[in-house]
Scaffold this motif. Sequence first.
Motif, PDB file in Angstrom:
ATOM      1  N   ALA A   7      84.964 104.120 -17.680  1.00  0.00           N
ATOM      2  CA  ALA A   7      85.436 105.280 -16.935  1.00  0.00           C
ATOM      3  C   ALA A   7      85.324 105.040 -15.431  1.00  0.00           C
ATOM      4  CB  ALA A   7      84.647 106.520 -17.328  1.00  0.00           C
ATOM      5  N   TRP A   8      84.199 104.448 -15.003  1.00  0.00           N
ATOM      6  CA  TRP A   8      84.044 104.182 -13.570  1.00  0.00           C
ATOM      7  C   TRP A   8      85.054 103.129 -13.102  1.00  0.00           C
ATOM      8  CZ3 TRP A   8      81.509 106.488  -9.690  1.00  0.00           C
ATOM      9  CH2 TRP A   8      81.500 105.819  -8.455  1.00  0.00           C
ATOM     10  N   ALA A   9      85.212 102.054 -13.881  1.00  0.00           N
ATOM     11  CA  ALA A   9      86.170 101.017 -13.509  1.00  0.00           C
ATOM     12  C   ALA A   9      87.588 101.570 -13.466  1.00  0.00           C
ATOM     13  CB  ALA A   9      86.082  99.845 -14.493  1.00  0.00           C
ATOM     14  N   GLU A  10      87.938 102.391 -14.442  1.00  0.00           N
ATOM     15  CA  GLU A  10      89.276 102.982 -14.495  1.00  0.00           C
ATOM     16  C   GLU A  10      89.509 103.931 -13.327  1.00  0.00           C
ATOM     17  OE1 GLU A  10      92.951 103.850 -16.902  1.00  0.00           O
ATOM     18  OE2 GLU A  10      91.462 102.243 -16.849  1.00  0.00           O
ATOM     19  N   SER A  11      88.538 104.795 -13.074  1.00  0.00           N
ATOM     20  CA  SER A  11      88.710 105.761 -11.988  1.00  0.00           C
ATOM     21  C   SER A  11      88.757 105.065 -10.631  1.00  0.00           C
ATOM     22  CB  SER A  11      87.576 106.798 -12.014  1.00  0.00           C
ATOM     23  OG  SER A  11      86.310 106.171 -11.852  1.00  0.00           O
ATOM     24  N   ALA A  12      87.970 103.994 -10.460  1.00  0.00           N
ATOM     25  CA  ALA A  12      88.003 103.247  -9.199  1.00  0.00           C
ATOM     26  C   ALA A  12      89.368 102.590  -9.008  1.00  0.00           C
ATOM     27  CB  ALA A  12      86.904 102.185  -9.189  1.00  0.00           C
ATOM     28  N   THR A  13      89.915 102.018 -10.085  1.00  0.00           N
ATOM     29  CA  THR A  13      91.229 101.384 -10.004  1.00  0.00           C
ATOM     30  C   THR A  13      92.308 102.408  -9.662  1.00  0.00           C
ATOM     31  OG1 THR A  13      90.571  99.708 -11.624  1.00  0.00           O
ATOM     32  CG2 THR A  13      92.931 100.020 -11.254  1.00  0.00           C
ATOM     33  N   VAL A  14      92.262 103.549 -10.334  1.00  0.00           N
ATOM     34  CA  VAL A  14      93.237 104.609 -10.067  1.00  0.00           C
ATOM     35  C   VAL A  14      93.101 105.104  -8.627  1.00  0.00           C
ATOM     36  CG1 VAL A  14      93.868 106.987 -10.642  1.00  0.00           C
ATOM     37  CG2 VAL A  14      93.476 105.327 -12.465  1.00  0.00           C
ATOM     38  N   PHE A  15      91.862 105.225  -8.156  1.00  0.00           N
ATOM     39  CA  PHE A  15      91.638 105.665  -6.777  1.00  0.00           C
ATOM     40  C   PHE A  15      92.232 104.671  -5.787  1.00  0.00           C
ATOM     41  CE2 PHE A  15      88.769 105.612  -3.002  1.00  0.00           C
ATOM     42  CZ  PHE A  15      89.173 106.822  -2.461  1.00  0.00           C
ATOM     43  N   TYR A  16      92.024 103.367  -6.041  1.00  0.00           N
ATOM     44  CA  TYR A  16      92.596 102.352  -5.150  1.00  0.00           C
ATOM     45  C   TYR A  16      94.118 102.461  -5.110  1.00  0.00           C
ATOM     46  CZ  TYR A  16      88.009 100.076  -5.745  1.00  0.00           C
ATOM     47  OH  TYR A  16      86.677  99.800  -5.785  1.00  0.00           O
ATOM     48  N   TRP A  64      85.210 108.257 -22.758  1.00  0.00           N
ATOM     49  CA  TRP A  64      85.846 107.608 -21.609  1.00  0.00           C
ATOM     50  C   TRP A  64      86.765 108.567 -20.864  1.00  0.00           C
ATOM     51  CZ3 TRP A  64      91.271 106.785 -21.993  1.00  0.00           C
ATOM     52  CH2 TRP A  64      91.848 106.165 -20.881  1.00  0.00           C
ATOM     53  N   ASP A  65      87.556 109.335 -21.592  1.00  0.00           N
ATOM     54  CA  ASP A  65      88.526 110.219 -20.953  1.00  0.00           C
ATOM     55  C   ASP A  65      87.833 111.302 -20.129  1.00  0.00           C
ATOM     56  OD1 ASP A  65      91.135 110.929 -20.387  1.00  0.00           O
ATOM     57  OD2 ASP A  65      91.269 112.346 -22.041  1.00  0.00           O
ATOM     58  N   ILE A  66      86.783 111.885 -20.687  1.00  0.00           N
ATOM     59  CA  ILE A  66      86.063 112.942 -19.968  1.00  0.00           C
ATOM     60  C   ILE A  66      85.343 112.377 -18.746  1.00  0.00           C
ATOM     61  CG2 ILE A  66      84.150 114.583 -20.126  1.00  0.00           C
ATOM     62  CD1 ILE A  66      84.950 115.016 -23.066  1.00  0.00           C
ATOM     63  N   LEU A  67      84.639 111.244 -18.937  1.00  0.00           N
ATOM     64  CA  LEU A  67      83.894 110.667 -17.823  1.00  0.00           C
ATOM     65  C   LEU A  67      84.823 110.103 -16.756  1.00  0.00           C
ATOM     66  CD1 LEU A  67      80.932 108.850 -19.620  1.00  0.00           C
ATOM     67  CD2 LEU A  67      80.970 111.089 -18.515  1.00  0.00           C
ATOM     68  N   TYR A  68      86.022 109.703 -17.143  1.00  0.00           N
ATOM     69  CA  TYR A  68      86.998 109.220 -16.164  1.00  0.00           C
ATOM     70  C   TYR A  68      87.260 110.282 -15.095  1.00  0.00           C
ATOM     71  CZ  TYR A  68      91.745 108.696 -14.314  1.00  0.00           C
ATOM     72  OH  TYR A  68      92.843 108.657 -13.488  1.00  0.00           O
ATOM     73  N   TYR A  69      87.497 111.516 -15.534  1.00  0.00           N
ATOM     74  CA  TYR A  69      87.759 112.578 -14.562  1.00  0.00           C
ATOM     75  C   TYR A  69      86.502 112.917 -13.768  1.00  0.00           C
ATOM     76  CZ  TYR A  69      92.429 113.379 -16.360  1.00  0.00           C
ATOM     77  OH  TYR A  69      93.747 113.222 -16.694  1.00  0.00           O
ATOM     78  N   HIS A 100      86.349 112.477  -9.730  1.00  0.00           N
ATOM     79  CA  HIS A 100      85.949 113.580  -8.853  1.00  0.00           C
ATOM     80  C   HIS A 100      84.843 113.128  -7.893  1.00  0.00           C
ATOM     81  CE1 HIS A 100      85.065 117.660  -7.532  1.00  0.00           C
ATOM     82  NE2 HIS A 100      83.785 117.414  -7.769  1.00  0.00           N
ATOM     83  N   LEU A 101      83.884 112.342  -8.411  1.00  0.00           N
ATOM     84  CA  LEU A 101      82.813 111.848  -7.542  1.00  0.00           C
ATOM     85  C   LEU A 101      83.356 110.922  -6.459  1.00  0.00           C
ATOM     86  CD1 LEU A 101      79.999 111.041 -10.150  1.00  0.00           C
ATOM     87  CD2 LEU A 101      80.033 112.908  -8.478  1.00  0.00           C
ATOM     88  N   ILE A 102      84.341 110.113  -6.808  1.00  0.00           N
ATOM     89  CA  ILE A 102      84.880 109.137  -5.867  1.00  0.00           C
ATOM     90  C   ILE A 102      85.776 109.786  -4.814  1.00  0.00           C
ATOM     91  CG2 ILE A 102      86.428 107.145  -5.641  1.00  0.00           C
ATOM     92  CD1 ILE A 102      85.436 106.231  -8.396  1.00  0.00           C
ATOM     93  N   SER A 103      86.649 110.681  -5.273  1.00  0.00           N
ATOM     94  CA  SER A 103      87.707 111.170  -4.380  1.00  0.00           C
ATOM     95  C   SER A 103      87.686 112.672  -4.113  1.00  0.00           C
ATOM     96  CB  SER A 103      89.073 110.816  -4.989  1.00  0.00           C
ATOM     97  OG  SER A 103      89.285 111.539  -6.194  1.00  0.00           O
ATOM     98  N   GLY A 104      86.895 113.427  -4.887  1.00  0.00           N
ATOM     99  CA  GLY A 104      86.925 114.876  -4.758  1.00  0.00           C
ATOM    100  C   GLY A 104      88.011 115.529  -5.593  1.00  0.00           C
ATOM    101  N   TRP A 105      88.800 114.703  -6.266  1.00  0.00           N
ATOM    102  CA  TRP A 105      89.855 115.200  -7.161  1.00  0.00           C
ATOM    103  C   TRP A 105      89.553 114.733  -8.573  1.00  0.00           C
ATOM    104  CZ3 TRP A 105      93.203 113.581 -10.810  1.00  0.00           C
ATOM    105  CH2 TRP A 105      94.225 114.462 -11.168  1.00  0.00           C
ATOM    106  N   PRO A 106      89.779 115.549  -9.582  1.00  0.00           N
ATOM    107  CA  PRO A 106      90.392 116.891  -9.566  1.00  0.00           C
ATOM    108  C   PRO A 106      89.432 117.941  -9.022  1.00  0.00           C
ATOM    109  CG  PRO A 106      89.728 116.309 -11.806  1.00  0.00           C
ATOM    110  CD  PRO A 106      89.503 115.088 -10.969  1.00  0.00           C
ATOM    111  N   ARG A 107      90.009 118.908  -8.345  1.00  0.00           N
ATOM    112  CA  ARG A 107      89.199 119.975  -7.776  1.00  0.00           C
ATOM    113  C   ARG A 107      88.836 121.024  -8.812  1.00  0.00           C
ATOM    114  NH1 ARG A 107      93.043 118.352  -4.384  1.00  0.00           N
ATOM    115  NH2 ARG A 107      94.544 119.754  -5.376  1.00  0.00           N
ATOM    116  N   SER A 108      89.670 121.154  -9.843  1.00  0.00           N
ATOM    117  CA  SER A 108      89.390 122.102 -10.915  1.00  0.00           C
ATOM    118  C   SER A 108      89.995 121.565 -12.205  1.00  0.00           C
ATOM    119  CB  SER A 108      89.969 123.484 -10.592  1.00  0.00           C
ATOM    120  OG  SER A 108      91.303 123.602 -11.048  1.00  0.00           O
TER     121      SER A 108
END
Length: 228
Positions: A18-27, A89-94, A98-106
Motif C-alpha cells: 500500500a505504501w509503495a503503491e501510494s508513493a508511486t501514484v503520488f509521484y 491493501w486497498d484500504i491502506l492504500y488510501y 492521505h498521509l503522503i498528500s493530504g488526499w483523499p480529504r474525505s
Amino acid sequence: MNTRPRWIMLTFYAAAMAWAESATVFYVRTLVGRVDPYQPHPTPVRADLIGVELVREAATLVMLAAVAWLAGRTMRSRFGSFLIIFGIWDILYYGCLHLISGWPRSPLDWDILFLIPLPWWGPVLAPTTIALVMIAGGTLLCRTEQVEPAPRPRRWTWSLSLFGIVLALYVFMADALSVSAEGMGAIQSVRPVWFNWPLFLVAVVAMTAPFIDLATRLRVRATHARGP
C-alpha cells in the motif's frame, strides 16, 4: 498455516504494498499535476504514461496473487488469502495516500479506481466498502480450510456474487461507457457528477451471497453438533 499467522503476514505485506503503491501514484500524479484526479483531463496527458499505468496496475494484481498463492495450501485458502490481502491493501492504500498528500480529504472524494479496460470512477468509500467485504469473506474461507468436511457455498450463490461483481463494474464504468461512442478523448476527459449508490449497494449485497451462505451453513452445522 493457521489463520492468525496468515493474517499477520498478509497484513504486513499489504501495508508495504500500500505504501509503495501510494508513493508511486503520488509521484505520477504530482508530475502531471493531478494529485486530486477530479479535475479537467483527469487521466495522464501523455499516452506513454497511460500505458505504463496499465502495466503497473496489472503487475500489482500479479504480486498480490503470487503472495496469496504462497500463503495458502489449498485453492480455498489461496483464494481467501487473495481476498484478504487485496482488501487490506486497498484500504491502506488510501490511508497512506492521505498521509503522503493530504488526499483523499474525505471518503466521498472521487477517484479513478482503475484504467482496465476503461476508467473506473467512484467515491473512495465505494472500493473500501468492497474491500471490507473481501476481508470478511476471505477470513471466513481461510478459517474453514481445515474443517472436515469443508462446507461449500452453493453454486447459485457464486452466480449471484458474479452478477454483483459485473453490476459493480458497470456502476464504476458507467460514465466512461456513456461517452465511449465519442472516442478515447471523451473517455479520458469524462468526470462523473453522480454515483449510483442504490445500484452499487445491490451489487455489494449480491457479492456477499457466498459468504453469507457459508456462514449460515457453519452455524447450522454447529447447532446440530451441540444437539438439542
